[in-house]
Design a protein around this motif. Structure first.
Motif, PDB file in Angstrom:
ATOM      1  N   ASP A  21       0.847  -1.190   0.000  1.00 46.54           N
ATOM      2  CA  ASP A  21       0.000   0.000   0.000  1.00 46.54           C
ATOM      3  C   ASP A  21       0.887   1.246   0.000  1.00 46.54           C
ATOM      4  O   ASP A  21       1.738   1.421   0.882  1.00 46.54           O
ATOM      5  CB  ASP A  21      -0.900  -0.016   1.237  1.00 46.54           C
ATOM      6  CG  ASP A  21      -1.845   1.165   1.259  1.00 46.54           C
ATOM      7  OD1 ASP A  21      -2.875   1.087   0.585  1.00 46.54           O
ATOM      8  OD2 ASP A  21      -1.512   2.157   1.940  1.00 46.54           O
ATOM      9  N   ARG A 119      -2.004  -4.395   1.097  1.00 48.03           N
ATOM     10  CA  ARG A 119      -2.805  -3.810   0.016  1.00 48.03           C
ATOM     11  C   ARG A 119      -4.251  -4.216   0.166  1.00 48.03           C
ATOM     12  O   ARG A 119      -4.561  -5.356   0.492  1.00 48.03           O
ATOM     13  CB  ARG A 119      -2.294  -4.310  -1.339  1.00 48.03           C
ATOM     14  CG  ARG A 119      -0.960  -3.742  -1.722  1.00 48.03           C
ATOM     15  CD  ARG A 119      -0.429  -4.366  -2.960  1.00 48.03           C
ATOM     16  NE  ARG A 119      -1.338  -4.154  -4.089  1.00 48.03           N
ATOM     17  CZ  ARG A 119      -0.955  -4.088  -5.343  1.00 48.03           C
ATOM     18  NH1 ARG A 119       0.320  -4.210  -5.639  1.00 48.03           N
ATOM     19  NH2 ARG A 119      -1.816  -3.897  -6.295  1.00 48.03           N
ATOM     20  N   ASP A 120      -5.114  -3.287  -0.102  1.00 45.90           N
ATOM     21  CA  ASP A 120      -6.544  -3.574  -0.108  1.00 45.90           C
ATOM     22  C   ASP A 120      -7.004  -3.537  -1.567  1.00 45.90           C
ATOM     23  O   ASP A 120      -7.444  -2.518  -2.074  1.00 45.90           O
ATOM     24  CB  ASP A 120      -7.310  -2.539   0.728  1.00 45.90           C
ATOM     25  CG  ASP A 120      -8.783  -2.855   0.841  1.00 45.90           C
ATOM     26  OD1 ASP A 120      -9.173  -4.002   0.524  1.00 45.90           O
ATOM     27  OD2 ASP A 120      -9.553  -1.964   1.239  1.00 45.90           O
ATOM     28  N   ASP A 121      -6.831  -4.675  -2.222  1.00 47.82           N
ATOM     29  CA  ASP A 121      -7.163  -4.751  -3.650  1.00 47.82           C
ATOM     30  C   ASP A 121      -8.646  -4.970  -3.884  1.00 47.82           C
ATOM     31  O   ASP A 121      -9.096  -4.946  -5.010  1.00 47.82           O
ATOM     32  CB  ASP A 121      -6.376  -5.895  -4.315  1.00 47.82           C
ATOM     33  CG  ASP A 121      -4.908  -5.592  -4.394  1.00 47.82           C
ATOM     34  OD1 ASP A 121      -4.545  -4.414  -4.435  1.00 47.82           O
ATOM     35  OD2 ASP A 121      -4.115  -6.551  -4.407  1.00 47.82           O
TER      36      ASP A 121
END
Length: 122
Positions: A21, A119-121
């Motif tokens: 991120d 990461r917030d995909d």
């Protein structure tokens, strides 16, 4: 490390670090002291030394069991030392476990800031 930010605001880092991120990475670059991870290694070494000493915690737990078995179940006492009461031994063991727990929690707190890199995909 080659890094670029994609349109979602996520940093793409080359392996083996993988994508992280971008906002979290930027925050960590200004706030995270990586020597905290070395301190975590020192804490772990202390825990290992406490656990690895065969004359300490394991032996104390076995002595505590022998005392508890004799007191609660009416079994024969297997220890010959009367230097310490069952309550005193329990307090000593609890204090040692508290010390180890505190070190484990310190390690956890030292690595927790790195979770900002997830990461917030989705």
């Amino acid at each position: 490390m080659t890094q670029r930010t994609n349109r979602t605001g996520l940093a793409d880092a080359t392996p083996p670090l993988g994508g992280v991120d971008a906002i979290g990475l930027q925050q960590l670059r200004t706030t995270f002291d990586t020597t905290q991870l070395l301190r975590a290694v020192d804490d772990l070494d202390t825990i290992c030394a406490l656990v690895a000493d065969p004359d300490e915690l394991r032996t104390d737990l076995l002595r505590l069991h022998g005392m508890a078995h004799a007191l609660i179940n009416g079994g024969a006492i297997s220890t010959t030392s009367v230097d310490e009461t069952i309550a005193e031994l329990a307090v000593d063991i609890e204090a040692e476990l508290d010390d180890m727990s505190a070190l484990l929690l310190a390690i956890r707190q030292r690595i927790r800031p790195l979770l900002a890199l997830i990461r917030d995909d989705g």
